[in-house]
Design a protein around this motif. Structure first.
Motif, mmCIF file in Angstrom:
data_model
loop_
_atom_site.group_PDB
_atom_site.id
_atom_site.type_symbol
_atom_site.label_atom_id
_atom_site.label_comp_id
_atom_site.label_asym_id
_atom_site.label_seq_id
_atom_site.Cartn_x
_atom_site.Cartn_y
_atom_site.Cartn_z
ATOM 1 N N LYS A 109 54.799 49.664 46.218
ATOM 2 C CA LYS A 109 54.947 50.745 45.239
ATOM 3 C C LYS A 109 55.094 50.133 43.861
ATOM 4 C CE LYS A 109 57.042 54.401 46.567
ATOM 5 N NZ LYS A 109 55.926 55.380 46.458
ATOM 6 N N LEU A 110 54.206 50.523 42.951
ATOM 7 C CA LEU A 110 54.274 50.012 41.590
ATOM 8 C C LEU A 110 55.496 50.581 40.885
ATOM 9 C CD1 LEU A 110 50.534 50.296 40.471
ATOM 10 C CD2 LEU A 110 51.735 48.293 41.339
ATOM 11 N N PRO A 111 56.274 49.723 40.239
ATOM 12 C CA PRO A 111 57.472 50.212 39.553
ATOM 13 C C PRO A 111 57.127 51.125 38.390
ATOM 14 C CG PRO A 111 57.024 47.919 38.979
ATOM 15 C CD PRO A 111 56.074 48.274 40.077
ATOM 16 N N PHE A 112 58.030 52.061 38.109
ATOM 17 C CA PHE A 112 57.957 52.992 36.980
ATOM 18 C C PHE A 112 56.922 54.116 37.173
ATOM 19 C CE2 PHE A 112 58.938 48.750 35.115
ATOM 20 C CZ PHE A 112 60.288 48.997 34.870
ATOM 21 N N VAL A 113 55.800 53.845 37.868
ATOM 22 C CA VAL A 113 54.784 54.893 38.037
ATOM 23 C C VAL A 113 54.804 55.493 39.430
ATOM 24 C CG1 VAL A 113 53.253 53.977 36.270
ATOM 25 C CG2 VAL A 113 53.049 53.154 38.616
ATOM 26 N N GLY A 114 55.437 54.812 40.393
ATOM 27 C CA GLY A 114 55.567 55.343 41.744
ATOM 28 C C GLY A 114 54.279 55.445 42.514
ATOM 29 N N VAL A 115 53.261 54.647 42.157
ATOM 30 C CA VAL A 115 51.963 54.672 42.830
ATOM 31 C C VAL A 115 51.901 53.558 43.863
ATOM 32 C CG1 VAL A 115 49.469 54.419 42.522
ATOM 33 C CG2 VAL A 115 50.821 55.657 40.820
ATOM 34 N N ASN A 116 51.401 53.880 45.064
ATOM 35 C CA ASN A 116 51.232 52.857 46.098
ATOM 36 C C ASN A 116 49.969 52.050 45.823
ATOM 37 O OD1 ASN A 116 53.491 53.431 47.899
ATOM 38 N ND2 ASN A 116 52.454 55.377 48.273
ATOM 39 N N PHE A 117 50.120 50.731 45.848
ATOM 40 C CA PHE A 117 49.031 49.822 45.502
ATOM 41 C C PHE A 117 48.707 48.938 46.691
ATOM 42 C CE2 PHE A 117 47.161 46.011 43.659
ATOM 43 C CZ PHE A 117 46.255 46.533 42.757
ATOM 44 N N GLN A 118 47.435 48.917 47.121
ATOM 45 C CA GLN A 118 47.004 48.090 48.243
ATOM 46 C C GLN A 118 46.559 46.736 47.705
ATOM 47 O OE1 GLN A 118 44.345 50.059 50.897
ATOM 48 N NE2 GLN A 118 44.220 48.357 52.335
ATOM 49 N N THR A 119 47.371 45.724 47.934
ATOM 50 C CA THR A 119 47.153 44.416 47.314
ATOM 51 C C THR A 119 45.898 43.711 47.831
ATOM 52 O OG1 THR A 119 48.696 43.513 48.948
ATOM 53 C CG2 THR A 119 49.569 44.008 46.775
ATOM 54 N N SER A 120 45.451 44.032 49.045
ATOM 55 C CA SER A 120 44.280 43.348 49.604
ATOM 56 C C SER A 120 43.018 43.633 48.793
ATOM 57 C CB SER A 120 44.066 43.759 51.064
ATOM 58 O OG SER A 120 43.851 45.152 51.176
ATOM 59 N N THR A 121 42.919 44.808 48.181
ATOM 60 C CA THR A 121 41.732 45.137 47.385
ATOM 61 C C THR A 121 41.674 44.296 46.109
ATOM 62 O OG1 THR A 121 42.926 46.972 46.355
ATOM 63 C CG2 THR A 121 41.589 47.485 48.276
ATOM 64 N N LEU A 122 42.834 44.086 45.498
ATOM 65 C CA LEU A 122 42.895 43.207 44.328
ATOM 66 C C LEU A 122 42.588 41.774 44.729
ATOM 67 C CD1 LEU A 122 43.595 42.551 41.370
ATOM 68 C CD2 LEU A 122 46.002 42.413 42.070
ATOM 69 N N ALA A 123 43.124 41.351 45.870
ATOM 70 C CA ALA A 123 42.916 39.983 46.342
ATOM 71 C C ALA A 123 41.442 39.680 46.563
ATOM 72 C CB ALA A 123 43.697 39.750 47.635
ATOM 73 N N SER A 124 40.686 40.643 47.099
ATOM 74 C CA SER A 124 39.272 40.400 47.375
ATOM 75 C C SER A 124 38.492 40.176 46.086
ATOM 76 C CB SER A 124 38.685 41.572 48.166
ATOM 77 O OG SER A 124 38.739 42.771 47.414
ATOM 78 N N VAL A 125 38.798 40.940 45.027
ATOM 79 C CA VAL A 125 38.103 40.771 43.748
ATOM 80 C C VAL A 125 38.448 39.427 43.124
ATOM 81 C CG1 VAL A 125 37.815 41.681 41.413
ATOM 82 C CG2 VAL A 125 38.012 43.260 43.334
ATOM 83 N N VAL A 126 39.732 39.097 43.091
ATOM 84 C CA VAL A 126 40.172 37.840 42.484
ATOM 85 C C VAL A 126 39.595 36.643 43.238
ATOM 86 C CG1 VAL A 126 42.190 36.373 42.029
ATOM 87 C CG2 VAL A 126 42.280 38.831 41.527
ATOM 88 N N LEU A 127 39.588 36.716 44.562
ATOM 89 C CA LEU A 127 39.056 35.602 45.360
ATOM 90 C C LEU A 127 37.566 35.390 45.072
ATOM 91 C CD1 LEU A 127 39.538 33.473 47.557
ATOM 92 C CD2 LEU A 127 38.930 35.218 49.256
ATOM 93 N N MET A 128 36.806 36.460 44.933
ATOM 94 C CA MET A 128 35.382 36.324 44.642
ATOM 95 C C MET A 128 35.153 35.663 43.281
ATOM 96 S SD MET A 128 33.600 37.211 47.170
ATOM 97 C CE MET A 128 33.830 38.043 48.729
ATOM 98 N N ILE A 129 35.976 36.013 42.298
ATOM 99 C CA ILE A 129 35.849 35.382 40.983
ATOM 100 C C ILE A 129 36.188 33.896 41.081
ATOM 101 C CG2 ILE A 129 36.677 35.384 38.600
ATOM 102 C CD1 ILE A 129 37.396 38.342 38.963
ATOM 103 N N TRP A 130 37.248 33.576 41.829
ATOM 104 C CA TRP A 130 37.658 32.185 42.027
ATOM 105 C C TRP A 130 36.528 31.374 42.664
ATOM 106 C CZ3 TRP A 130 42.043 29.133 41.168
ATOM 107 C CH2 TRP A 130 42.106 27.941 41.888
ATOM 108 N N ILE A 131 35.908 31.927 43.692
ATOM 109 C CA ILE A 131 34.838 31.215 44.398
ATOM 110 C C ILE A 131 33.610 31.059 43.512
ATOM 111 C CG2 ILE A 131 33.224 31.374 46.334
ATOM 112 C CD1 ILE A 131 35.482 32.661 47.939
#
Length: 401
Positions: A109-131
């Motif tokens: 849950k993101l603080p202050f905004v109360g939105v649930n965030f799925q970290t795996s979706t962010l991880a996939s984008v960042v990993l592709m940029i890294w590679i």
């Protein structure tokens, strides 16, 4: 507002396709949200529509902000983002969240905004940029597998292992797309074949354990086993396992060629996840084969424009970056559609830019923004003249940030 439109850069066709998909999404989301209201007693249809509109508005804000960033900046940003992503993934495994009747360790849950965030979706984008960054670095260098373990395969394995226990399908998709990107990036084929062969052996061992002693695997192993059994041997699957797919096929059959019309779906009130995982079935029921075919056409058009942008990019990094973050969008859409027509096991992958869900929309928009950044001809020229020694991460950060 006119000033904002004047400042839109990059491939206009991609802007148009993304805008059309986002606008169309309001119709099926509004229709299918009756399931959440009358079956799950969750809010109102107008409330869900407004929430979807806000998420899309923020998503287009992300596209606008990201597409203004010069493409070469993403090299340095990936160095900062990857450790943060690994920490977030590890933390996510300790947090249990219930969304849409599903309880899992996938969201924070993101603080202050109360939105649930799925970290795996962010991880996939960042990993592709890294590679993409790493493959650019070695494009003219003969490397050994040993030399690539720490900079390439260790981050990949860590991301996959941190996602795997709670989201097997996403972990498997990431593995596949990493291999595709490495193949396109010129990574030695002999090592890729060895990795694929090892993966096949490990997959066989995993399936053996899954079907013989699933109790030694993570808690969700029972769900994985059930989905595989339902796909390969539907006649042996339990009634509950087939319920969703049966309803999806009924929705498709009811839709016919032209569909029942907007908002006239019947299956939306019986098909759980009708606003996300199975929204394509509702689209076909209401808009028929023609509507489903039109939606497929726009995803194919998006894929075509992604390939065009990658082909016209002036640097190796831009080419790999566009493919790395763009291909998963279309691939996820195809998987979602294939699940609905039972060509693929149930994965829980939403339909990009159509399904409800903040994280999916935002991360898709982030990827679109990166693609548009790379399609900006002015930035391409600047990047072509940009030359920096990437052997030292500190030099990368100082040069780019």
């Amino acid at each position: 507002m006119l000033a904002v439109f004047k400042n839109l850069k990059g491939d206009k066709a991609i802007w148009g396709v993304v805008a059309l998909l986002a606008l169309f999404s309001f119709l099926p989301v509004y229709s299918a949200s009756t399931n959440l209201v009358y079956v799950n007693d969750d809010g109102t249809t107008i409330g869900h529509l407004v929430k979807h509109a806000v998420l899309l508005f923020l998503g287009f804000g992300i596209i606008y902000a990201i597409h203004r960033i010069p493409t070469h900046y993403f090299k340095g940003l990936s160095i900062i983002a990857l450790p943060i992503v690994l920490i977030l993934l590890a933390y996510t495994l300790t947090v249990e969240t219930k969304i849409g009747g599903v309880t899992a360790n996938r969201w924070i849950k993101l603080p202050f905004v109360g939105v649930n965030f799925q970290t795996s979706t962010l991880a996939s984008v960042v990993l592709m940029i890294w590679i993409a960054r790493y493959l650019t670095k070695i494009k003219d260098v003969a490397i050994t597998f040993k030399e690539s373990i720490l900079p390439l395969w260790l981050p990949t394995v860590l991301v996959v292992l941190l996602i795997l226990p709670e989201n097997f399908s996403t972990a498997a998709i990431i593995c596949f797309l990493v291999l595709v990107l490495c193949f396109l990036g010129g990574y030695p084929l002999k090592y890729l074949f060895a990795i694929v062969g090892t993966g096949i052996v490990l997959s066989g061992m995993f399936l053996f354990v899954l079907f013989k002693t699933p109790e030694v695997l993570p808690q969700r192993a029972g769900t994985w086993k059930s989905r595989i059994e339902t796909f390969w041997s539907p006649e042996k699957a339990g009634k509950d396992d087939l319920h969703q797919l049966t309803l999806a096929k009924i929705a498709i059959a009811e839709g016919g060629v032209v569909g029942k019309g907007a908002g006239k779906s019947v299956m939306k009130n019986m098909l759980s996840q009708s606003t996300s995982d199975f929204i394509f079935a509702i689209i076909i029921e209401e808009y028929g084969l023609l509507g489903g075919g039109a939606l497929l056409f726009f995803y194919l058009l998006l894929l075509f424009r992604i390939v065009v942008v990658a082909n016209s990019a002036k640097t190796i990094f831009s080419k790999l970056l566009v493919i790395g973050v763009g291909l998963p969008i279309v691939f996820q859409a195809f998987i979602n559609m294939a699940v609905v027509v039972q060509l693929f096991p149930v994965t829980g992958q939403p339909l990009p830019l159509i399904s409800m869900g903040g994280t999916s929309i935002w991360m898709t928009c982030m990827a679109i923004g990166i693609i548009l950044s790379a399609s900006n001809k002015k930035e391409n020229l600047e990047e072509e003249s940009y030359d920096i020694n990437e052997s030292n991460p500190l030099e990368v950060l100082s040069g780019q940030l």
